[in-house]
Design an enzyme around this catalytic site. Structure first.
Site, PDB file in Angstrom:
ATOM      1  CE  LYS A   1      25.642 -25.378   3.556  1.00 52.29           C
ATOM      2  NZ  LYS A   1      25.894 -26.664   4.142  1.00 52.29           N
TER       3      LYS A   1
ATOM      4  CG  HIS B   1      -1.922  -1.118   1.168  1.00 56.92           C
ATOM      5  ND1 HIS B   1      -3.145  -0.991   0.572  1.00 56.92           N
ATOM      6  CD2 HIS B   1      -1.853  -2.400   1.610  1.00 56.92           C
ATOM      7  CE1 HIS B   1      -3.805  -2.128   0.658  1.00 56.92           C
ATOM      8  NE2 HIS B   1      -3.039  -3.009   1.283  1.00 56.92           N
TER       9      HIS B   1
ATOM     10  NE  ARG C   1      13.455  -6.153   3.393  1.00 59.74           N
ATOM     11  CZ  ARG C   1      13.845  -5.060   4.009  1.00 59.74           C
ATOM     12  NH1 ARG C   1      12.981  -4.327   4.661  1.00 59.74           N
ATOM     13  NH2 ARG C   1      15.108  -4.699   4.000  1.00 59.74           N
ATOM     14  CD  GLU C   2      18.001  -7.298  -0.808  1.00 55.29           C
ATOM     15  OE1 GLU C   2      18.950  -8.114  -0.822  1.00 55.29           O
ATOM     16  OE2 GLU C   2      18.107  -6.134  -0.423  1.00 55.29           O
TER      17      GLU C   2
END
Length: 169
Positions: free
Chosen positions: A162, A91, A144-145
């Site tokens: 790892k 949002h 988030r990535e």
């Protein structure tokens, strides 16, 4: 009805009724347990269900998928722990009240989860993001990535822990 038949019916009515009641109670209890188990292996979605792509080979448990801001595609043999959330929605924080509720992108926040990915319990994935094939996301992590294939990530936000050696490498 003959007197003997009436006496036999009267004598058996109580025990027979009790036996039937016991069997019905057992069957209902079994059905309730099956429903509880089924709830652990069912997922929910928010938005257009056609934007969620899950192959039959994936094991998804009780995940939540929000497809309001994009598509979610899950690869073959991916599997999820419990209480995983994969969200394409967001949002606009610069909006307020009802306008904030309604101000969200309708596309462009796709999530792709590759073949053989393991998302452990309580993982949160925020699109747009791609999790490469055979990656592992540790329990409670926030993705988030993008995550490279054959990589183990953990934490909030998720960081590389790892690399996994691919078969035949």
């Amino acid at each position: 009805m003959r007197l003997l038949d009436r006496l036999i019916t009267r004598a058996l009515r109580g025990p027979l009724d009790a036996l039937v009641a016991q069997k019905v109670t057992e069957q209902v209890a079994q059905q309730v347990e099956e429903l509880k188990l089924d709830a652990l292996y069912s997922y929910r979605w928010h938005g257009d269900r056609s934007r969620l792509h899950i192959p039959d080979t994936a094991v998804v448990n009780n995940a939540l998928f929000n497809v309001s801001g994009g598509e979610i595609t899950i690869g073959e043999y991916a599997f999820f722990g419990h209480d995983v959330a994969v969200l394409t929605g967001t949002h606009d924080i610069e909006k307020f009240g009802r306008e904030r509720q309604l101000a969200f992108p309708r596309s462009g926040r796709d999530v792709v989860i590759g073949d053989g990915v393991w998302l452990a319990s309580h993982v949160l994935v925020l699109g747009p993001v791609t999790i490469g094939e055979h990656a592992v996301v540790a329990g409670g992590s926030l993705v988030r990535e993008d995550v490279e294939p054959y990589t183990v990530v953990a934490g909030r936000p998720a960081k590389v822990i790892k690399k996994i050696t691919p078969p035949g490498a």
